[in-house]
Motif scaffolding. Structure first.
Motif, PDB file in Angstrom:
ATOM      1  N   PRO A  56      -3.726 -26.761   1.586  1.00  0.00           N
ATOM      2  CA  PRO A  56      -2.500 -26.150   1.074  1.00  0.00           C
ATOM      3  C   PRO A  56      -1.368 -26.147   2.106  1.00  0.00           C
ATOM      4  CG  PRO A  56      -4.388 -24.871   0.363  1.00  0.00           C
ATOM      5  CD  PRO A  56      -4.916 -25.913   1.301  1.00  0.00           C
ATOM      6  N   HIS A  57      -0.176 -26.493   1.630  1.00  0.00           N
ATOM      7  CA  HIS A  57       1.011 -26.571   2.478  1.00  0.00           C
ATOM      8  C   HIS A  57       2.236 -26.315   1.597  1.00  0.00           C
ATOM      9  CE1 HIS A  57       0.319 -30.579   0.822  1.00  0.00           C
ATOM     10  NE2 HIS A  57       1.630 -30.764   0.893  1.00  0.00           N
ATOM     11  N   PRO A  58       3.386 -26.004   2.182  1.00  0.00           N
ATOM     12  CA  PRO A  58       4.552 -25.606   1.398  1.00  0.00           C
ATOM     13  C   PRO A  58       5.593 -26.719   1.260  1.00  0.00           C
ATOM     14  CG  PRO A  58       4.863 -24.936   3.658  1.00  0.00           C
ATOM     15  CD  PRO A  58       3.561 -25.697   3.625  1.00  0.00           C
ATOM     16  N   HIS A  59       6.485 -26.534   0.268  1.00  0.00           N
ATOM     17  CA  HIS A  59       7.672 -27.379   0.106  1.00  0.00           C
ATOM     18  C   HIS A  59       8.832 -26.521  -0.393  1.00  0.00           C
ATOM     19  CE1 HIS A  59       5.698 -31.316   0.505  1.00  0.00           C
ATOM     20  NE2 HIS A  59       4.724 -30.861  -0.272  1.00  0.00           N
ATOM     21  N   VAL A 243      22.784 -37.502  -3.645  1.00  0.00           N
ATOM     22  CA  VAL A 243      22.939 -36.067  -3.864  1.00  0.00           C
ATOM     23  C   VAL A 243      23.589 -35.385  -2.663  1.00  0.00           C
ATOM     24  CG1 VAL A 243      21.050 -35.872  -5.521  1.00  0.00           C
ATOM     25  CG2 VAL A 243      20.567 -35.649  -3.064  1.00  0.00           C
ATOM     26  N   GLY A 244      24.026 -36.164  -1.675  1.00  0.00           N
ATOM     27  CA  GLY A 244      24.645 -35.601  -0.483  1.00  0.00           C
ATOM     28  C   GLY A 244      23.677 -35.544   0.676  1.00  0.00           C
ATOM     29  N   GLU A 245      24.192 -35.173   1.829  1.00  0.00           N
ATOM     30  CA  GLU A 245      23.371 -35.123   3.040  1.00  0.00           C
ATOM     31  C   GLU A 245      22.235 -34.127   2.889  1.00  0.00           C
ATOM     32  OE1 GLU A 245      23.973 -34.687   7.883  1.00  0.00           O
ATOM     33  OE2 GLU A 245      25.288 -33.562   6.537  1.00  0.00           O
ATOM     34  N   ARG A 246      21.061 -34.516   3.377  1.00  0.00           N
ATOM     35  CA  ARG A 246      19.907 -33.636   3.358  1.00  0.00           C
ATOM     36  C   ARG A 246      19.253 -33.633   4.730  1.00  0.00           C
ATOM     37  NH1 ARG A 246      22.038 -32.322  -0.380  1.00  0.00           N
ATOM     38  NH2 ARG A 246      21.316 -31.760  -2.462  1.00  0.00           N
ATOM     39  N   PHE A 247      18.712 -32.463   5.083  1.00  0.00           N
ATOM     40  CA  PHE A 247      17.918 -32.320   6.291  1.00  0.00           C
ATOM     41  C   PHE A 247      16.452 -32.275   5.873  1.00  0.00           C
ATOM     42  CE2 PHE A 247      22.031 -30.320   7.073  1.00  0.00           C
ATOM     43  CZ  PHE A 247      22.440 -31.010   8.207  1.00  0.00           C
ATOM     44  N   ILE A 248      15.594 -32.871   6.670  1.00  0.00           N
ATOM     45  CA  ILE A 248      14.167 -32.887   6.384  1.00  0.00           C
ATOM     46  C   ILE A 248      13.422 -32.530   7.657  1.00  0.00           C
ATOM     47  CG2 ILE A 248      14.102 -35.395   6.757  1.00  0.00           C
ATOM     48  CD1 ILE A 248      11.788 -35.507   4.731  1.00  0.00           C
ATOM     49  N   GLU A 249      12.541 -31.556   7.545  1.00  0.00           N
ATOM     50  CA  GLU A 249      11.683 -31.166   8.664  1.00  0.00           C
ATOM     51  C   GLU A 249      10.338 -30.750   8.107  1.00  0.00           C
ATOM     52  OE1 GLU A 249      11.432 -28.066  12.450  1.00  0.00           O
ATOM     53  OE2 GLU A 249      13.358 -28.434  11.497  1.00  0.00           O
ATOM     54  N   TRP A 250       9.293 -31.376   8.624  1.00  0.00           N
ATOM     55  CA  TRP A 250       7.939 -31.188   8.139  1.00  0.00           C
ATOM     56  C   TRP A 250       7.908 -31.426   6.630  1.00  0.00           C
ATOM     57  CZ3 TRP A 250       4.677 -26.342   6.983  1.00  0.00           C
ATOM     58  CH2 TRP A 250       3.313 -26.670   6.985  1.00  0.00           C
ATOM     59  N   ILE A 283      -2.464 -25.458   6.022  1.00  0.00           N
ATOM     60  CA  ILE A 283      -1.974 -26.190   7.181  1.00  0.00           C
ATOM     61  C   ILE A 283      -0.929 -25.326   7.884  1.00  0.00           C
ATOM     62  CG2 ILE A 283      -0.789 -28.262   7.996  1.00  0.00           C
ATOM     63  CD1 ILE A 283      -1.785 -29.697   5.501  1.00  0.00           C
ATOM     64  N   PRO A 284      -1.149 -24.964   9.131  1.00  0.00           N
ATOM     65  CA  PRO A 284      -0.157 -24.134   9.836  1.00  0.00           C
ATOM     66  C   PRO A 284       1.102 -24.925  10.141  1.00  0.00           C
ATOM     67  CG  PRO A 284      -1.918 -24.785  11.320  1.00  0.00           C
ATOM     68  CD  PRO A 284      -2.331 -25.258   9.957  1.00  0.00           C
ATOM     69  N   LEU A 285       2.187 -24.199  10.345  1.00  0.00           N
ATOM     70  CA  LEU A 285       3.450 -24.821  10.718  1.00  0.00           C
ATOM     71  C   LEU A 285       3.302 -25.516  12.061  1.00  0.00           C
ATOM     72  CD1 LEU A 285       6.561 -25.019   9.996  1.00  0.00           C
ATOM     73  CD2 LEU A 285       6.845 -23.113  11.611  1.00  0.00           C
ATOM     74  N   PRO A 286       3.618 -26.807  12.135  1.00  0.00           N
ATOM     75  CA  PRO A 286       3.535 -27.467  13.443  1.00  0.00           C
ATOM     76  C   PRO A 286       4.521 -26.839  14.419  1.00  0.00           C
ATOM     77  CG  PRO A 286       3.758 -29.066  11.668  1.00  0.00           C
ATOM     78  CD  PRO A 286       4.033 -27.724  11.070  1.00  0.00           C
ATOM     79  N   GLU A 287       4.057 -26.516  15.582  1.00  0.00           N
ATOM     80  CA  GLU A 287       4.930 -25.941  16.597  1.00  0.00           C
ATOM     81  C   GLU A 287       5.507 -27.044  17.470  1.00  0.00           C
ATOM     82  OE1 GLU A 287       5.940 -22.997  16.575  1.00  0.00           O
ATOM     83  OE2 GLU A 287       4.516 -22.128  15.153  1.00  0.00           O
ATOM     84  N   PRO A 288       6.718 -26.882  17.942  1.00  0.00           N
ATOM     85  CA  PRO A 288       7.294 -27.926  18.806  1.00  0.00           C
ATOM     86  C   PRO A 288       6.529 -28.005  20.116  1.00  0.00           C
ATOM     87  CG  PRO A 288       8.700 -25.970  18.769  1.00  0.00           C
ATOM     88  CD  PRO A 288       7.649 -25.770  17.711  1.00  0.00           C
ATOM     89  N   PRO A 289       6.434 -29.201  20.679  1.00  0.00           N
ATOM     90  CA  PRO A 289       5.729 -29.338  21.955  1.00  0.00           C
ATOM     91  C   PRO A 289       6.458 -28.555  23.056  1.00  0.00           C
ATOM     92  CG  PRO A 289       6.955 -31.328  21.466  1.00  0.00           C
ATOM     93  CD  PRO A 289       7.039 -30.463  20.248  1.00  0.00           C
ATOM     94  N   PRO A 290       5.732 -28.067  24.066  1.00  0.00           N
ATOM     95  CA  PRO A 290       6.389 -27.335  25.146  1.00  0.00           C
ATOM     96  C   PRO A 290       7.315 -28.281  25.915  1.00  0.00           C
ATOM     97  CG  PRO A 290       4.114 -27.827  25.709  1.00  0.00           C
ATOM     98  CD  PRO A 290       4.280 -28.198  24.268  1.00  0.00           C
ATOM     99  N   PRO A 291       8.349 -27.718  26.518  1.00  0.00           N
ATOM    100  CA  PRO A 291       9.261 -28.568  27.284  1.00  0.00           C
ATOM    101  C   PRO A 291       8.558 -29.218  28.475  1.00  0.00           C
ATOM    102  CG  PRO A 291       9.713 -26.247  27.687  1.00  0.00           C
ATOM    103  CD  PRO A 291       8.730 -26.301  26.553  1.00  0.00           C
ATOM    104  N   ALA A 292       9.002 -30.378  28.815  1.00  0.00           N
ATOM    105  CA  ALA A 292       8.413 -31.068  29.971  1.00  0.00           C
ATOM    106  C   ALA A 292       8.758 -30.313  31.248  1.00  0.00           C
ATOM    107  CB  ALA A 292       8.945 -32.499  30.030  1.00  0.00           C
ATOM    108  N   PRO A 293       7.843 -30.281  32.208  1.00  0.00           N
ATOM    109  CA  PRO A 293       8.145 -29.577  33.463  1.00  0.00           C
ATOM    110  C   PRO A 293       9.266 -30.293  34.213  1.00  0.00           C
ATOM    111  CG  PRO A 293       6.119 -30.850  33.644  1.00  0.00           C
ATOM    112  CD  PRO A 293       6.505 -30.889  32.209  1.00  0.00           C
TER     113      PRO A 293
END
Length: 296
Positions: A56-59, A243-250, A283-293
């Motif tokens: 299960p995951h969302p939209h 339909v115009g500009e769209r943003f998509i994430e996950w 499915i959990p929300l993917p978290e962004p990778p940590p910043p590079a040192p």
């Protein structure tokens, strides 16, 4: 006649591969089509692990359109629907303000077999982005078909080729499945401002150029295009009005970044209902990778 050729990019989803075509560089869409995945082709042996299933995951902000050439998928969603989909049928799920669902390969797990199909996402127009979630299933025999001169065609969704599909859509579009015998010819009319043809099997010729499996041809606006099969081929024809500009994430699509951030927060906090018939995992929300040192 052809503005761009997009090659599918193969991705492993944890047990089988998909060929991702859309989205493409710069957020390219084809009319309202914002996402296009070729699932498989893949051969499964009976008894494969449940980890291959899509938990299960969302939209939000879109409709998903699942269409199979081979295999079977069981869909379960938060509106209470459980619905298998088989070749030639349509599962159309409108997320609107928010829906969750799973896709399970239960029949294939029991018996083994081939999986091959397309999942497309259709962005909703702004006025429908927050519509109530809904799900519709359409049997293959309910969809308009045409057969002549080596072409077998099915209109999956929208309007085109002199027919209208019963699938409910929210903006002008066309989506069709062509099966062509070797040497068969078919024309894509110029009735929509954005159109594409995806070669799902075999090879074709357009404007004197050869194209094959896994390639999507973005067609020049305003010109009819003739497709000729140089061997038996399957071609998916898609198009529509922007339909115009769209943003998509996950799994989220929206006309504003703020709406996507709200959806992410809602999923992370457990505020989106899971399917009643499939609520034991997600499915959990993917978290962004940590910043590079910092570099020393």
């Amino acid at each position: 006649m052809i503005d761009l050729v997009i090659e599918q990019r193969r991705r492993d989803l944890g047990g089988f591969e998909v060929g991702r075509v859309l989205p493409y560089k710069g957020g390219r869409m084809v009319g309202p089509f914002i996402f296009f995945d070729h699932m498989g082709p893949a051969e499964f042996t009976a008894g494969f692990p449940r980890s291959v299933d899509v938990r299960p995951h969302p939209h939000i902000g879109l409709s998903t359109l699942s269409y199979l050439f081979d295999g079977e998928i069981t869909h379960r969603d938060s509106t209470g629907v459980t619905q298998p989909i088989r070749p030639g049928e349509v599962n159309w799920m409108t997320a609107g303000r928010g829906i969750t669902h799973s896709e399970r390969f239960e029949a294939l797990r029991a018996h083994g077999g081939r999986m091959n199909g397309i999942q497309a996402w259709v962005a909703l127009p702004v006025e429908a982005e927050e519509t109530d979630p809904a799900f519709f299933h359409h049997a293959a025999e309910s969809l308009p078909t045409y057969e002549a001169d080596g072409l077998r065609a099915r209109l999956i969704a929208g309007e085109g080729f002199g027919a209208r599909s019963p699938v409910k859509t929210y903006s002008p579009l066309v989506y069709a499945h062509w099966s062509l015998a070797a040497g068969a010819r078919a024309q894509i009319p110029a009735e929509y401002s954005q159109r594409a043809a995806y070669v799902a099997q075999g090879s074709v010729e357009v404007d004197g150029r050869a194209f094959g499996y896994g390639q999507m041809l973005i067609l020049t606006a305003g010109q009819p295009v003739v497709v000729t099969a140089t061997e038996p081929a399957i071609v998916m024809v898609l198009g529509g009005e922007p339909v115009g500009e769209r943003f998509i994430e996950w799994n989220f699509v929206a006309s504003t970044k703020a709406r996507i951030e709200q959806a992410k927060a809602d999923w992370r906090a457990g505020r989106m209902k899971l399917p009643d018939a499939d609520d034991q995992e997600f499915i959990p929300l993917p978290e962004p990778p940590p910043p590079a040192p910092p570099m020393s």
